[in-house]
Design an enzyme around this catalytic site. Structure first.
Site, PDB file in Angstrom:
ATOM      1  N   ASN A 169      34.177  -2.525  22.324  1.00 29.48           N
ATOM      2  CA  ASN A 169      33.141  -1.925  21.474  1.00 29.48           C
ATOM      3  C   ASN A 169      32.509  -0.733  22.191  1.00 29.48           C
ATOM      4  O   ASN A 169      32.191  -0.812  23.377  1.00 29.48           O
ATOM      5  CB  ASN A 169      32.064  -3.000  21.222  1.00 29.48           C
ATOM      6  CG  ASN A 169      31.029  -2.615  20.189  1.00 29.48           C
ATOM      7  OD1 ASN A 169      31.383  -2.229  19.069  1.00 29.48           O
ATOM      8  ND2 ASN A 169      29.754  -2.721  20.540  1.00 29.48           N
ATOM      9  N   GLU A 232      27.697  -1.437  14.648  1.00 26.81           N
ATOM     10  CA  GLU A 232      26.250  -1.269  14.887  1.00 26.81           C
ATOM     11  C   GLU A 232      25.696  -0.131  14.042  1.00 26.81           C
ATOM     12  O   GLU A 232      24.854   0.656  14.488  1.00 26.81           O
ATOM     13  CB  GLU A 232      25.981  -0.996  16.379  1.00 26.81           C
ATOM     14  CG  GLU A 232      26.543  -2.056  17.299  1.00 26.81           C
ATOM     15  CD  GLU A 232      26.178  -1.856  18.765  1.00 26.81           C
ATOM     16  OE1 GLU A 232      25.288  -1.057  19.097  1.00 26.81           O
ATOM     17  OE2 GLU A 232      26.823  -2.530  19.605  1.00 26.81           O
TER      18      GLU A 232
HETATM   19  O1  G3I Z   1      12.977  -9.622  26.329  1.00 29.83           O
HETATM   20  C1  G3I Z   1      11.976  -8.726  26.777  1.00 29.83           C
HETATM   21  C2  G3I Z   1      10.629  -9.320  26.552  1.00 29.83           C
HETATM   22  O2  G3I Z   1      10.504 -10.466  27.340  1.00 29.83           O
HETATM   23  C3  G3I Z   1       9.560  -8.270  26.912  1.00 29.83           C
HETATM   24  O3  G3I Z   1       8.304  -8.785  26.580  1.00 29.83           O
HETATM   25  C4  G3I Z   1       9.787  -6.988  26.141  1.00 29.83           C
HETATM   26  C5  G3I Z   1       8.814  -5.897  26.519  1.00 29.83           C
HETATM   27  O4  G3I Z   1       9.329  -4.629  26.207  1.00 29.83           O
HETATM   28  O5  G3I Z   1      11.061  -6.522  26.417  1.00 29.83           O
HETATM   29  C6  G3I Z   1      12.077  -7.433  26.000  1.00 29.83           C
HETATM   30  O6  G3I Z   1      13.328  -6.912  26.256  1.00 29.83           O
HETATM   31  C7  G3I Z   1      13.744  -5.870  25.377  1.00 29.83           C
HETATM   32  C8  G3I Z   1      14.941  -6.343  24.598  1.00 29.83           C
HETATM   33  O7  G3I Z   1      15.457  -5.280  23.831  1.00 29.83           O
HETATM   34  C9  G3I Z   1      14.612  -7.494  23.659  1.00 29.83           C
HETATM   35  O8  G3I Z   1      13.661  -7.093  22.707  1.00 29.83           O
HETATM   36  C10 G3I Z   1      14.084  -4.674  26.230  1.00 29.83           C
HETATM   37  O9  G3I Z   1      12.916  -4.149  26.831  1.00 29.83           O
HETATM   38  C11 G3I Z   1      14.753  -3.623  25.379  1.00 29.83           C
HETATM   39  O10 G3I Z   1      15.264  -2.594  26.247  1.00 29.83           O
HETATM   40  C12 G3I Z   1      15.910  -4.211  24.613  1.00 29.83           C
HETATM   41  O11 G3I Z   1      16.474  -3.182  23.837  1.00 29.83           O
HETATM   42  C13 G3I Z   1      17.738  -3.475  23.285  1.00 29.83           C
HETATM   43  C14 G3I Z   1      18.787  -2.545  23.872  1.00 29.83           C
HETATM   44  O12 G3I Z   1      20.039  -2.808  23.266  1.00 29.83           O
HETATM   45  C15 G3I Z   1      18.928  -2.716  25.371  1.00 29.83           C
HETATM   46  O13 G3I Z   1      19.874  -1.859  25.892  1.00 29.83           O
HETATM   47  C16 G3I Z   1      17.653  -3.292  21.789  1.00 29.83           C
HETATM   48  O14 G3I Z   1      16.789  -4.292  21.239  1.00 29.83           O
HETATM   49  C17 G3I Z   1      19.043  -3.415  21.147  1.00 29.83           C
HETATM   50  O15 G3I Z   1      18.975  -3.018  19.814  1.00 29.83           O
HETATM   51  C18 G3I Z   1      20.005  -2.503  21.883  1.00 29.83           C
HETATM   52  O16 G3I Z   1      21.280  -2.706  21.331  1.00 29.83           O
HETATM   53  C19 G3I Z   1      22.336  -1.885  21.839  1.00 29.83           C
HETATM   54  C20 G3I Z   1      23.620  -2.691  21.783  1.00 29.83           C
HETATM   55  O17 G3I Z   1      23.443  -3.911  22.475  1.00 29.83           O
HETATM   56  C21 G3I Z   1      24.791  -1.918  22.363  1.00 29.83           C
HETATM   57  N1  G3I Z   1      24.924  -0.624  21.711  1.00 29.83           N
HETATM   58  C22 G3I Z   1      23.706   0.193  21.673  1.00 29.83           C
HETATM   59  C23 G3I Z   1      22.559  -0.587  21.044  1.00 29.83           C
HETATM   60  C24 G3I Z   1      21.328   0.278  20.909  1.00 29.83           C
HETATM   61  O18 G3I Z   1      20.825   0.654  22.153  1.00 29.83           O
END
Ligand code: G3I
Length: 300
Positions: A169, A232
């Protein structure tokens, strides 16, 4: 059909959404999920940091919430993702060499074994190629364990869950470009050498235009003998949003081996992006992009 999932099913496809476990207590969110979609993927809950927070200690509670919600309603589940350079637990970020390779393969084996029989398609490896023009692998701790780390991951995933389709992916692979061609060459090489790969995921995080060769790119991968999936999908809000959703949908329907589309969230307010890229607004109301997508699914 009158919903995305039912209309896609009439065309032999699934239509899925990325789901966050903590939103499953939001009744508006769940109402839309259950009405419109017949596939889900966990937005974060099956990633390495979520499933193995300490080495050898596995936590599947949030992943299970999503899988159980989906399967009890007859939805299929995409698994995302077994290995990625991002969202690794701290302990893995601090490993290298043979110790990291062993930990990574053990992770693949344990997570894929735990979910064996319940996952339609696994994103075994996510985002292993670099952006830009040279088609190189992305530098990462995993890549530094040796170029064959992707082969090893796919072989371990196949052994752990022989029934799951195993996908590679990535993003910025949505048209024919240096990065997508590098992925194409890897898939062709895997097929030639018998490395088990079944599908390629095209994330399709899109802006205000769609590459003109989007369908042709899907088709060239399909012609290698793998399934292709839109994994996605989200599209910048703007004059072209509905048209791009419709064009992506038509492209998938036009490629026999394109088996499904997943949007990366349900309402704009659920998105990781701030440009309102999804099919429902923050109030849960269907947007023009929704209608364009549904109409494209029902056309022909
Ligand atoms: O779990 C912690 C939580 O404990 C904390 O309180 C909070 C505070 O900011 O952060 C939480 O973690 C976050 C996590 O999402 C869960 O909500 C991270 O900071 C945040 O960086 C993370 O972002 C995710 C991102 O991947 C990380 O790289 C996004 O939700 C998610 O949509 C995104 O998805 C990715 C795919 O996996 C791969 N392709 C790209 C796509 C978009 O970036």
């Amino acid at each position: 059909g009158t919903t995305l999932g039912a209309s896609a099913a009439e065309k032999g496809r699934y239509f899925g959404a990325a789901v966050a476990a903590h939103r499953l207590s939001d009744s508006q969110y769940v109402t839309i999920l259950d009405r419109e979609f017949n596939s889900v993927v966990a937005e974060n809950e099956m990633k390495w940091d979520a499933t193995e927070p300490q080495q050898g200690v596995f936590t599947f509670g949030n992943g299970d919430r999503i899988v159980n919600h989906a399967r009890s309603r007859g939805m299929s589940v995409r698994g995302h993702t077994l290995l990625w350079h991002a969202q690794q637990p701290g302990w893995a970020q601090n490993l290298s060499g043979g110790a990291l390779r062993n930990a990574a393969i053990n992770h693949v084996t344990r997570v894929a074994s735990y979910y064996r029989g319940r996952i339609h398609s696994w994103d075994v490896v996510n985002e292993a190629f670099a952006d830009g023009g040279n088609g190189a692998r992305r530098d990462s701790n995993l890549q530094r364990t040796g170029n064959d780390w992707i082969d090893a991951a796919f072989r371990a995933a196949r052994a752990a869950d022989p029934g799951a389709r195993l996908c590679y992916n990535d993003y910025n692979t949505d048209g024919i470009n240096a990065k997508s061609t590098a992925v194409y060459n890897m898939v062709r090489d895997f097929k030639a050498r018998g490395v088990p790969i079944d599908c390629v995921g095209f994330q399709s995080h899109l802006g205000t235009t769609l590459p003109g060769d989007y369908q042709a790119n899907l088709q060239r991968f399909a012609d290698l003998g793998v399934e292709v999936q839109i994994t996605e999908l989200d599209v910048a809000q703007g004059a072209n949003q509905a048209n791009i959703y419709a064009a992506v949908t038509r492209a998938c329907l036009a490629v026999a081996r394109c088996t499904g589309i997943t949007v990366w969230g349900i309402r704009d307010s659920d998105s990781w992006r701030d440009d309102n890229p999804l099919l429902f607004d923050a109030n849960g109301t269907r947007k023009p992009a929704y209608t364009a997508t549904l109409d494209a699914l029902n056309a022909g």
